[in-house]
Design an enzyme around this catalytic site. Structure first.
Site, PDB file in Angstrom:
ATOM      1  CG  PHE A 137      -2.018  -0.995   1.149  1.00  0.00           C
ATOM      2  CD1 PHE A 137      -1.751  -2.346   1.281  1.00  0.00           C
ATOM      3  CD2 PHE A 137      -3.321  -0.593   0.914  1.00  0.00           C
ATOM      4  CE1 PHE A 137      -2.756  -3.290   1.176  1.00  0.00           C
ATOM      5  CE2 PHE A 137      -4.342  -1.527   0.807  1.00  0.00           C
ATOM      6  CZ  PHE A 137      -4.059  -2.872   0.934  1.00  0.00           C
ATOM      7  CB  ALA A 138       2.251   3.419  -2.158  1.00  0.00           C
ATOM      8  CG  ASP A 227       4.543  -2.171   6.856  1.00  0.00           C
ATOM      9  OD1 ASP A 227       3.383  -2.576   6.708  1.00  0.00           O
ATOM     10  OD2 ASP A 227       5.010  -1.790   7.956  1.00  0.00           O
ATOM     11  CB  VAL A 228       5.108   0.848   0.921  1.00  0.00           C
ATOM     12  CG1 VAL A 228       4.859   2.159   1.677  1.00  0.00           C
ATOM     13  CG2 VAL A 228       5.655   1.115  -0.460  1.00  0.00           C
ATOM     14  CG  ASP A 229       7.427   2.047   6.104  1.00  0.00           C
ATOM     15  OD1 ASP A 229       6.830   0.986   5.832  1.00  0.00           O
ATOM     16  OD2 ASP A 229       7.453   2.540   7.252  1.00  0.00           O
ATOM     17  CG  HIS A 249       7.641  -6.779  15.878  1.00  0.00           C
ATOM     18  ND1 HIS A 249       8.672  -6.003  16.337  1.00  0.00           N
ATOM     19  CD2 HIS A 249       6.721  -5.931  15.362  1.00  0.00           C
ATOM     20  CE1 HIS A 249       8.385  -4.732  16.126  1.00  0.00           C
ATOM     21  NE2 HIS A 249       7.209  -4.660  15.525  1.00  0.00           N
ATOM     22  CB  THR A 261       3.065  -4.495  22.391  1.00  0.00           C
ATOM     23  OG1 THR A 261       3.521  -4.873  21.083  1.00  0.00           O
ATOM     24  CG2 THR A 261       4.202  -3.922  23.190  1.00  0.00           C
ATOM     25  CD  GLU A 319       2.620  -5.028  14.773  1.00  0.00           C
ATOM     26  OE1 GLU A 319       3.391  -4.928  13.806  1.00  0.00           O
ATOM     27  OE2 GLU A 319       2.842  -4.510  15.896  1.00  0.00           O
TER      28      GLU A 319
HETATM   29  C1  UD2 Z   1       3.913  -0.951  12.094  1.00  0.00           C
HETATM   30  C2  UD2 Z   1       3.836  -2.214  11.275  1.00  0.00           C
HETATM   31  C3  UD2 Z   1       2.692  -2.044  10.246  1.00  0.00           C
HETATM   32  C4  UD2 Z   1       1.393  -1.748  10.917  1.00  0.00           C
HETATM   33  C5  UD2 Z   1       1.533  -0.526  11.832  1.00  0.00           C
HETATM   34  C6  UD2 Z   1       0.265  -0.353  12.636  1.00  0.00           C
HETATM   35  C7  UD2 Z   1       5.855  -3.489  10.821  1.00  0.00           C
HETATM   36  C8  UD2 Z   1       7.157  -3.516  10.104  1.00  0.00           C
HETATM   37  N1  UD2 Z   1       5.078  -2.414  10.583  1.00  0.00           N
HETATM   38  O1  UD2 Z   1       4.412   0.019  11.172  1.00  0.00           O
HETATM   39  O2  UD2 Z   1       2.567  -3.191   9.447  1.00  0.00           O
HETATM   40  O3  UD2 Z   1       0.962  -2.868  11.640  1.00  0.00           O
HETATM   41  O4  UD2 Z   1       2.640  -0.652  12.715  1.00  0.00           O
HETATM   42  O5  UD2 Z   1       0.444   0.598  13.624  1.00  0.00           O
HETATM   43  O6  UD2 Z   1       5.527  -4.400  11.524  1.00  0.00           O
HETATM   44  N2  UD2 Z   1       0.400   3.464   4.819  1.00  0.00           N
HETATM   45  C9  UD2 Z   1       0.201   4.267   3.689  1.00  0.00           C
HETATM   46  N3  UD2 Z   1      -0.100   5.582   3.859  1.00  0.00           N
HETATM   47  C10 UD2 Z   1      -0.219   6.142   5.088  1.00  0.00           C
HETATM   48  C11 UD2 Z   1      -0.017   5.339   6.220  1.00  0.00           C
HETATM   49  C12 UD2 Z   1       0.304   4.006   6.069  1.00  0.00           C
HETATM   50  O7  UD2 Z   1       0.304   3.796   2.562  1.00  0.00           O
HETATM   51  O8  UD2 Z   1      -0.488   7.351   5.155  1.00  0.00           O
HETATM   52  C13 UD2 Z   1       0.693   2.035   4.646  1.00  0.00           C
HETATM   53  C14 UD2 Z   1       2.123   1.823   4.174  1.00  0.00           C
HETATM   54  O9  UD2 Z   1       2.159   0.671   3.345  1.00  0.00           O
HETATM   55  C15 UD2 Z   1       2.867   1.579   5.470  1.00  0.00           C
HETATM   56  C16 UD2 Z   1       1.833   0.806   6.274  1.00  0.00           C
HETATM   57  O10 UD2 Z   1       0.571   1.365   5.891  1.00  0.00           O
HETATM   58  O11 UD2 Z   1       4.051   0.868   5.250  1.00  0.00           O
HETATM   59  C17 UD2 Z   1       1.989   0.856   7.788  1.00  0.00           C
HETATM   60  O12 UD2 Z   1       2.096   2.176   8.243  1.00  0.00           O
HETATM   61  P1  UD2 Z   1       3.438   2.689   8.916  1.00  0.00           P
HETATM   62  O13 UD2 Z   1       4.582   2.100   8.174  1.00  0.00           O
HETATM   63  O14 UD2 Z   1       3.393   4.146   9.062  1.00  0.00           O
HETATM   64  O15 UD2 Z   1       3.320   2.029  10.342  1.00  0.00           O
HETATM   65  P2  UD2 Z   1       4.552   1.580  11.303  1.00  0.00           P
HETATM   66  O16 UD2 Z   1       5.844   1.997  10.753  1.00  0.00           O
HETATM   67  O17 UD2 Z   1       4.218   1.983  12.690  1.00  0.00           O
END
Ligand code: UD2
Length: 369
Positions: A137-138, A227-229, A249, A261, A319
């Site tokens: 997802f992006a 995830d995309v990042d 994790h 958690t 998650e």
């Molecule tokens: C963690 C988890 C993620 C998710 C999230 C929930 C890992 C490596 N990552 O990542 O899977 O469970 O926590 O809190 O376990 N996205 C968009 N646009 C946005 C926001 C999100 O495209 O504006 C998508 C994108 O693919 C991103 C994913 O959603 O990679 C998860 O969001 P995040 O990466 O900001 O969340 P993060 O880093 O807390």
């Protein structure tokens, strides 16, 4: 009464009885016909036909139910000719790794570098001619991660196999053009966005579920949902594929149950009690067959919606729901943290490969933008 009289008397008696019997049957038949006709929507002309058919059905020879003929499944099977397979023999008394757990108590392998032979696995999956779907997802600003994601996936993800990249985005025009190897396609799926990043993250379950039924089931054998990042930094191949897989994790692979958690609020659908659970899984890397991912995403999405009605959001959004799902639907394969690593966690010795790495991001600049 003489003999003849007696006979005649009996004959007479008999014919009277037969007449009465015929009359009786006729009356019953007429009433039945009338009743049948009054209860049905049939006309007088149709009714006898209907009755005939019903009687025929009742008295027709019972049919033996035969199981469906499945012989066609065995036809056209390819004669598989294995090439010579030369590799070091597995040693029963010498496990390939003794510093990590390689098998769960429910006999699901845990995938670590050094525990499998990719050549054997590649051959098995090639014989099955599998196609793998990678969903990512992006949405909104997160399109900026796509270029690195796709370029590194072309180098390391399912090398030599057929791959469909399913890119869910609200900005299709901003999806970068990346040169793809043969047998690999980018499929852009335009979807809506949401104002909160948490909602975007959670809604992935709903969208994966929707497209699994609508499209993926007809196009690919397995789905890998990430995830995309992130960027691929080493091989991620068919060793990950199984009916249902999750990833340890990176922050919790060595932790005790109590410190996971999980969602601990009993009112949430994601609630996991303190004395349950095996591992803490990352939301950013899971998958399986389309059927299993369909079931998982359906269950998680429905649970998210029940929470939403009660104004509850689980501590780690989808998650948390994924983790709850895996407590009661055990994965058939588990990926080590090699498959979701963040260099902020250092480089422990057990980690012989860092296959899929978090790309540093400035949350304030990227989220909700
Ligand atoms: C963690 C988890 C993620 C998710 C999230 C929930 C890992 C490596 N990552 O990542 O899977 O469970 O926590 O809190 O376990 N996205 C968009 N646009 C946005 C926001 C999100 O495209 O504006 C998508 C994108 O693919 C991103 C994913 O959603 O990679 C998860 O969001 P995040 O990466 O900001 O969340 P993060 O880093 O807390």
């Amino acid at each position: 009464m003489n003999k003849d009289q007696g006979t005649r008397g009996w004959v007479k008696d008999c014919s009277t009885r037969r007449t009465l019997h015929v009359m009786g049957c006729t009356v019953v038949l007429c009433f039945s016909l009338g009743y049948f006709w009054s209860m049905s929507n049939y006309t007088w002309q149709e009714t006898p036909v209907k009755i005939f058919n019903t009687v025929r059905k009742i008295y027709s020879k019972p049919q033996i139910l035969r199981p469906p003929n499945r012989t066609h499944l065995l036809e056209n099977l390819l004669e598989i000719e294995l090439p010579r397979m030369i590799y070091a023999k597995p040693q029963v008394l010498k496990p390939p790794r003794n510093d990590v757990l390689m098998m769960t108590p429910w006999f699901a392998p845990i995938v670590w570098e050094g525990t499998y032979n990719l050549d054997i696995l590649n051959e098995q999956f090639r014989q099955r001619n599998v196609t793998v779907g990678l969903t990512v997802f992006a949405i909104k600003k997160y399109v900026v991660f796509l270029k690195t994601f796709l370029e590194t996936a072309e180098m390391y993800f399912m090398v030599g196999h057929k791959v469909n990249y399913y890119i869910f985005t609200d900005r299709p025009q901003e999806v970068p053009k990346v040169e793809l190897k043969e047998g690999r396609n980018v499929v852009v799926l335009q979807v809506q966005n949401y104002s909160r990043w948490q909602e975007i993250s959670m809604r992935r379950m709903e969208m994966i579920n929707h497209f699994s039924k609508k499209q993926f089931i007809n196009e690919v054998d397995y789905l890998v949902c990430v995830d995309v990042d992130m960027r691929f930094n080493d091989l991620v191949g068919v060793e990950i594929l199984s009916n249902l897989f999750g990833t340890l994790h990176p922050g919790f692979y060595g932790a005790e149950r109590q410190s996971f958690t999980y969602e601990r609020h009993p009112a949430s659908q994601a609630y996991v009690p303190h004395d349950e659970g095996d591992f803490y899984y990352a939301g950013g890397f899971f998958g399986g067959t389309i059927k299993e991912v369909y079931k998982l995403s359906k269950k998680c999405h429905e649970a998210i919606m029940v929470d939403k009605d009660k104004r509850i959001e689980a501590i780690w959004q989808e998650e948390s729901h994924l983790n709850k799902y895996f407590v009661y639907h055990k994965p058939t394969k588990i990926l080590s943290p090699e498959y979701v690593w963040d260099d902020n966690m250092g480089r422990p010795e057990i980690l012989r490969k860092r296959r899929f790495l978090a790309v540093p991001k400035n949350h304030a600049a990227i989220r909700n933008k």
